[in-house]
Write an enzyme that holds these catalytic residues in place. Structure first.
Site, mmCIF file in Angstrom:
data_model
loop_
_atom_site.group_PDB
_atom_site.id
_atom_site.type_symbol
_atom_site.label_atom_id
_atom_site.label_comp_id
_atom_site.label_asym_id
_atom_site.label_seq_id
_atom_site.Cartn_x
_atom_site.Cartn_y
_atom_site.Cartn_z
ATOM 1 N N HIS A 1 -0.446 -8.752 0.968
ATOM 2 C CA HIS A 1 -1.328 -9.013 2.002
ATOM 3 C C HIS A 1 -1.864 -10.373 1.922
ATOM 4 O O HIS A 1 -2.656 -10.614 2.897
ATOM 5 C CB HIS A 1 -2.592 -7.718 1.715
ATOM 6 C CG HIS A 1 -1.949 -6.644 1.433
ATOM 7 N ND1 HIS A 1 -1.817 -6.061 0.146
ATOM 8 C CD2 HIS A 1 -1.606 -5.456 2.146
ATOM 9 C CE1 HIS A 1 -1.240 -4.897 0.025
ATOM 10 N NE2 HIS A 1 -1.102 -4.475 1.387
ATOM 11 N N GLU B 1 -5.874 -7.917 3.898
ATOM 12 C CA GLU B 1 -5.031 -8.684 4.584
ATOM 13 C C GLU B 1 -6.189 -9.570 5.562
ATOM 14 O O GLU B 1 -6.271 -10.870 5.463
ATOM 15 C CB GLU B 1 -3.945 -8.241 5.488
ATOM 16 C CG GLU B 1 -3.301 -9.431 6.270
ATOM 17 C CD GLU B 1 -2.585 -8.971 7.485
ATOM 18 O OE1 GLU B 1 -2.555 -9.811 8.456
ATOM 19 O OE2 GLU B 1 -1.888 -7.662 7.258
ATOM 20 N N CYS C 1 3.268 -8.389 13.426
ATOM 21 C CA CYS C 1 4.654 -8.531 12.854
ATOM 22 C C CYS C 1 5.750 -7.635 13.592
ATOM 23 O O CYS C 1 5.351 -6.574 14.285
ATOM 24 C CB CYS C 1 4.494 -8.284 11.373
ATOM 25 S SG CYS C 1 5.134 -6.547 10.887
ATOM 26 N N HIS D 1 0.940 -1.020 0.091
ATOM 27 C CA HIS D 1 0.072 0.102 0.171
ATOM 28 C C HIS D 1 1.033 1.341 -0.064
ATOM 29 O O HIS D 1 0.930 1.939 0.845
ATOM 30 C CB HIS D 1 -0.946 -0.030 1.223
ATOM 31 C CG HIS D 1 -2.076 -0.870 0.999
ATOM 32 N ND1 HIS D 1 -2.774 -1.635 2.013
ATOM 33 C CD2 HIS D 1 -2.762 -1.630 -0.096
ATOM 34 C CE1 HIS D 1 -3.742 -2.395 1.509
ATOM 35 N NE2 HIS D 1 -3.817 -2.229 0.092
ATOM 36 N N SER E 1 -2.280 0.615 6.228
ATOM 37 C CA SER E 1 -2.713 0.362 7.705
ATOM 38 C C SER E 1 -1.721 0.577 8.925
ATOM 39 O O SER E 1 -1.761 1.427 9.871
ATOM 40 C CB SER E 1 -3.268 -1.201 7.990
ATOM 41 O OG SER E 1 -3.532 -1.429 9.217
#
Length: 317
Positions: A79, A131, A199, A46, A228
């Site tokens: 994603h 995702e 993550c 993104h 995001s």
């Protein structure tokens, strides 16, 4: 009279993570090996700059697989995708390279494994994010999405003995912890992942913003509106009481944001390239900043392997 900025503080770490590096590398290597065009389902990551750069090299970004001609090369974005998209791509006979971040794949594998054992899932994430759609699409049913603490009360699993929680990898660490606590309170037997799903790169960038926000007067986050993890960085700085603005390019940075702010903190989401960070720094310097200081932070050394068929030794475009 209000003065402009004097010092720039750079968050460390910031910008590209291993999953984003790998995803971009997959598209560039596929272009070098098979020639243009290479089709990519959804934006590979993104970030507007990255997507436009790959478009200029011959990548075509699509949402619907019907737009891809038979026999073409297709890359799944970082994603991840649902099982239905995987099946359709195979049926259409594309040459497929999966650029799903390995940390997202880890969540998919966990969901598949526990589903075989009869588990249902509570997923913490943002509705409509690719995702989340990919993870929820690993199963036909049995995944209940919650976006906030209030949503937890509305979850109606068919049973509560075998229930597990999974998380979108790019959420606010603090928000996810708060929602997980609400899930745990409602379903005390719920199974949690051995390692959190959020993550390492999301965690590290948020930790860096927490340190940065203590010592600056304003935070500039380099990142696209659809990202995001970039949005979470700006939100986090604001929660800590510091004005924060997100910019997709240096031209979006407004001089009045920096008026009377001596120290400007700069960071970047995991999908934002360093070239944009440097251009934003130049823009802040043009508005008066004379010194740059890099914050101390974790040095990331994570690297993810490329898919088979793209590991040959040649230089990407």
């Amino acid at each position: 009279m209000a003065h402009g900025p004097e010092e720039i503080l750079l968050a460390e770490p910031r910008g590209f993570c291993a999953g984003v590096d790998r995803a971009i590398d997959i598209v560039e290597r596929a272009l070098a090996k098979f020639g243009r065009p290479i089709y990519v389902r959804h934006e590979i990551v993104h970030n507007t700059f990255v997507v436009n750069d790959l478009k200029s090299k011959g990548a075509i970004f699509i949402e619907d697989l019907a737009e891809v001609p038979p026999g073409a090369t297709l890359v799944f974005s970082a994603h991840g995708v649902s099982k239905a998209v995987e099946r359709e791509a195979e049926q259409r006979g594309f040459r497929i390279f999966d650029a799903t971040c390995p940390l997202v794949t880890k969540v998919h594998v966990e969901v598949a494994k526990l589903a075989k054992e009869g588990y249902e899932f509570v997923m913490i994430g943002h509705k409509g994010h690719p995702e989340v759609e990919g993870t929820m699409g690993q199963l036909d049913h049995g995944i209940h999405l919650v976006e906030d603490v209030a949503d937890v009360a509305g979850v109606q699993p068919s049973q509560t003995e075998k229930l597990a929680v999974v998380t979108q990898t790019t959420l606010s660490v603090d928000d996810a912890a708060e929602i997980t606590a609400a899930v745990r309170a409602r379903f005390p037997k719920i199974r949690e992942p051995k390692q959190q799903d959020i993550c390492y790169a999301t965690q590290n960038r948020q930790d860096a913003v927490k340190l940065l926000s203590r010592v600056v007067d304003v935070v500039i986050v380099v990142g696209s509106p659809t990202s995001s993890n970039s949005n979470r960085l700006a939100e986090l700085a604001r929660k800590l009481g510091v004005p924060a603005y997100m910019v997709d390019s240096p031209s979006e940075l407004q001089a009045d944001w920096l008026e009377g702010r001596q120290r400007v903190g700069v960071t970047a989401g995991a999908s934002a390239p360093e070239i944009l960070v440097q251009e934003v720094i130049e823009r802040v310097k043009a508005l008066g900043a004379v010194s740059i200081r890099k914050m101390d932070g974790i040095q990331e050394t994570v690297k993810f392997p490329l898919p088979k068929g793209l590991k040959t030794d040649f230089s990407p475009l």
